[in-house]
Design an enzyme around this catalytic site. Structure first.
Site, PDB file in Angstrom:
ATOM      1  N   HIS A   1      10.638   5.552 -16.624  1.00  9.87           N
ATOM      2  CA  HIS A   1      11.254   4.559 -16.634  1.00  9.87           C
ATOM      3  C   HIS A   1       9.634   3.631 -16.704  1.00  9.87           C
ATOM      4  O   HIS A   1       9.994   2.545 -17.653  1.00  9.87           O
ATOM      5  CB  HIS A   1      11.283   4.280 -14.981  1.00  9.87           C
ATOM      6  CG  HIS A   1      12.214   4.865 -13.926  1.00  9.87           C
ATOM      7  ND1 HIS A   1      11.905   5.470 -13.382  1.00  9.87           N
ATOM      8  CD2 HIS A   1      13.492   4.770 -14.404  1.00  9.87           C
ATOM      9  CE1 HIS A   1      13.097   6.259 -13.539  1.00  9.87           C
ATOM     10  NE2 HIS A   1      14.622   5.804 -14.006  1.00  9.87           N
TER      11      HIS A   1
ATOM     12  N   ARG B   1      15.962  13.914 -11.125  1.00 12.01           N
ATOM     13  CA  ARG B   1      16.275  15.075 -10.304  1.00 12.01           C
ATOM     14  C   ARG B   1      15.119  16.428 -10.883  1.00 12.01           C
ATOM     15  O   ARG B   1      15.340  17.149  -9.982  1.00 12.01           O
ATOM     16  CB  ARG B   1      17.487  15.164 -11.267  1.00 12.01           C
ATOM     17  CG  ARG B   1      19.098  14.421 -10.873  1.00 12.01           C
ATOM     18  CD  ARG B   1      20.614  14.825 -10.908  1.00 12.01           C
ATOM     19  NE  ARG B   1      20.950  14.288 -10.946  1.00 12.01           N
ATOM     20  CZ  ARG B   1      21.925  13.618 -10.649  1.00 12.01           C
ATOM     21  NH1 ARG B   1      21.226  12.574 -11.816  1.00 12.01           N
ATOM     22  NH2 ARG B   1      22.627  12.744  -9.583  1.00 12.01           N
TER      23      ARG B   1
END
Length: 524
Positions: A42, A194
């Protein structure tokens, strides 16, 4: 300071005020939509948005519409407090963190955006029914709320990116969709929220998913432009079949824009090799882009190691012998120093120096004549000679000590490295600058050996040399500081080859690295 907004009205009011505060109302907004649990992947999107816009907005919204029955909506990580800290440090202007009611998605009966079924019923869409309709609906809503000039998405979610590009085009939404490279751990594992579900052993195993794609890539370029896709896919199946703990869901070669399966490779193909697999209860996806018109890049050689191990000398000779570019970071810092001096800046004014560094386009070109200095261009001007003046030499250390300048130049180094065929040395090249380097070397020598070399160098220069015990103690202390420093510590990458130069000549060390490089080329 990063501001947090939880309502559409408050965010719109903020953006309106920001627009009026800009000269002539020229506000460019970069938007990074996320579901939170922010990681380095990100951050790469945020950094890109920060570089290309005057205002950066990050949304944090765990979208219920994109989770199907039995999926991990309830346990999906929600870490707003730490996400706020990350955004603050990354220079984000505004966080938009609405709840489901504010976004009008308190039930699955909300009006939804339905992308073409040909793009949603394949790949991940086969097992995640309704997922991409949920993604398309929320992304459309967010784009309408924020109304950015540019929106940034990771290439890792390749199917999602293709669908979003299609809906923006079909619905005439005035925003530029920018796909950003997948960031990976040194093992090759793509960064993902994840990944936190994976144990240490699982993470090692998960890296094999990317390795299977790399082997398929080799088959792709061996097959030519008229080959079938089946041999490429079979390489992945065969590789992962040996790893029973990895449950392969799919491996497919598709058109990167339309997502339609590719049966026969054509010369003008722009393809995506996409994969999904499970390790335990964790589902992982990844992909690589392939094109017959793109020649496989030459490998990158990353050489790390402690001071006095001979890295600089070895790196230059390896570059000369292999015809690669020695990525000279010193020349890059000298270029920024020259630019700042030409502007008459106070070199201690870090904000102004940072601005100069950000707008300085530095290009390095290997000299075809072995042993000759590389050509250095600054914003298109040849400054190869100018950066070696006494004035630049006297001031470059001031520039090199500024973290903001280093951050900008590391990005430029990574851009140069995208084409491959570079050799670079330092402390964190294989772990930070080029974690995907194909050839990683940790070049070292004992403190005793380095003390002997240092003493010999000083004597050769006509200087008074301390005794070996003193030099050895100084070297050990520098090693300690380099390996424990907060920024860019000296670390051996997990996949680096250790080369101890005790008792070896420069020529022998260079030959060893050249052999490693040539062996790697044979596998590409």
């Amino acid at each position: 300071m990063t501001q947090l907004f939880t309502t559409i009205a408050a965010l719109r009011a903020y953006l309106k005020s920001q627009k009026f505060s800009q000269p002539h109302g020229q506000l460019s907004v970069g938007f990074v939509p996320t579901m939170g649990a922010l990681h380095i992947g990100h951050l790469s999107l945020i950094d890109r948005a920060r570089d290309e816009n005057t205002c950066v907005v990050v949304s944090i919204f765990v979208n219920p519409l994109q989770f199907g029955a039995g999926e991990d909506f309830d346990k999906y990580p929600r870490t707003l407090a730490s996400d706020q800290q990350i955004c603050e440090q990354a220079g984000v202007d505004a966080i938009f963190a609405p709840n489901a009611s504010e976004m009008g998605v308190t039930s699955h009966t909300v009006t939804q955006v339905i992308p073409p079924s040909a793009m949603t019923d394949i790949l991940c869409g086969r097992s995640r029914i309704g997922h991409f309709q949920g993604v398309a609906t929320i992304v459309t809503k967010l784009l309408n709320v924020v109304q950015p000039d540019r929106a940034y998405f990771g290439n890792k979610d390749g199917q999602q990116l293709a669908i979003i590009r299609r809906l923006v085009n079909d619905l005439n939404i005035p925003v530029e969709i920018i796909g950003c490279p997948t960031l990976r751990e040194p093992s090759g594992l793509a960064h993902s929220s994840r990944n936190q579900y994976l144990s240490d052993c699982d993470r090692i195993l998960a890296a094999q998913i990317y390795q299977s794609l790399q082997r398929a890539k080799q088959q792709f370029f061996r097959g030519g432009t008229t080959s079938s896709s089946e041999p490429i896919l079979q390489v992945v199946r065969d590789y992962l079949a040996k790893l029973s703990a990895i449950d392969l869901e799919y491996i497919e070669l598709v058109d990167a824009k339309t997502l339609q399966p590719c049966q026969q490779i054509t010369p003008d193909a722009e393809l995506m090799l996409a994969i999904a697999a499970r390790i335990g209860n964790t589902r992982l996806i990844d992909n690589i882009l392939l094109s017959p018109t793109v020649t496989p890049r030459k490998p990158i050689i990353a050489i790390d190691g402690p001071a006095g191990a001979g890295k600089s000398t070895v790196t230059k000779q390896v570059a000369n012998q292999l015809g690669l570019l020695f990525l000279d970071t010193g020349a890059m810092y000298r270029s920024v120093t020259l630019a700042a001096l030409r502007e008459g800046l106070d070199l201690q004014d870090q904000d102004k120096v940072k601005a100069i560094a950000a707008k300085s386009k530095i290009q390095l070109f290997a000299n075809p004549i072995a042993g000759q200095p590389m050509q250095v261009l600054l914003n298109g001007e040849d400054i190869t000679t100018d950066i070696r003046t006494p004035e630049v030499t006297a001031n470059v250390s001031t520039i090199a000590a500024q973290p903001a300048v280093r951050k900008i130049l590391v990005k430029q180094q990574q851009l140069i490295g995208q084409a491959g065929g570079v050799v670079m040395e330092g402390r964190d090249i294989g772990t930070h600058v080029f974690p995907e380097a194909e050839v990683k070397i940790f070049l070292t020598a004992s403190a005793q050996e380095r003390a002997k070399r240092r003493q010999a160098d000083l004597i050769a220069q006509g200087q008074v040399a301390p005794d070996l015990a003193t030099l050895e103690q100084e070297i050990q202390e520098r090693d300690r500081k380099d390996s424990t420093r907060d920024h860019a510590p000296l670390t051996q990458a997990k996949d680096a080859t250790l080369v101890n130069t005790d008792g070896l000549t420069i020529e022998e060390v260079v030959a060893a690295i050249v052999n490693l490089y040539e062996a790697k080329v044979q596998t590409l």
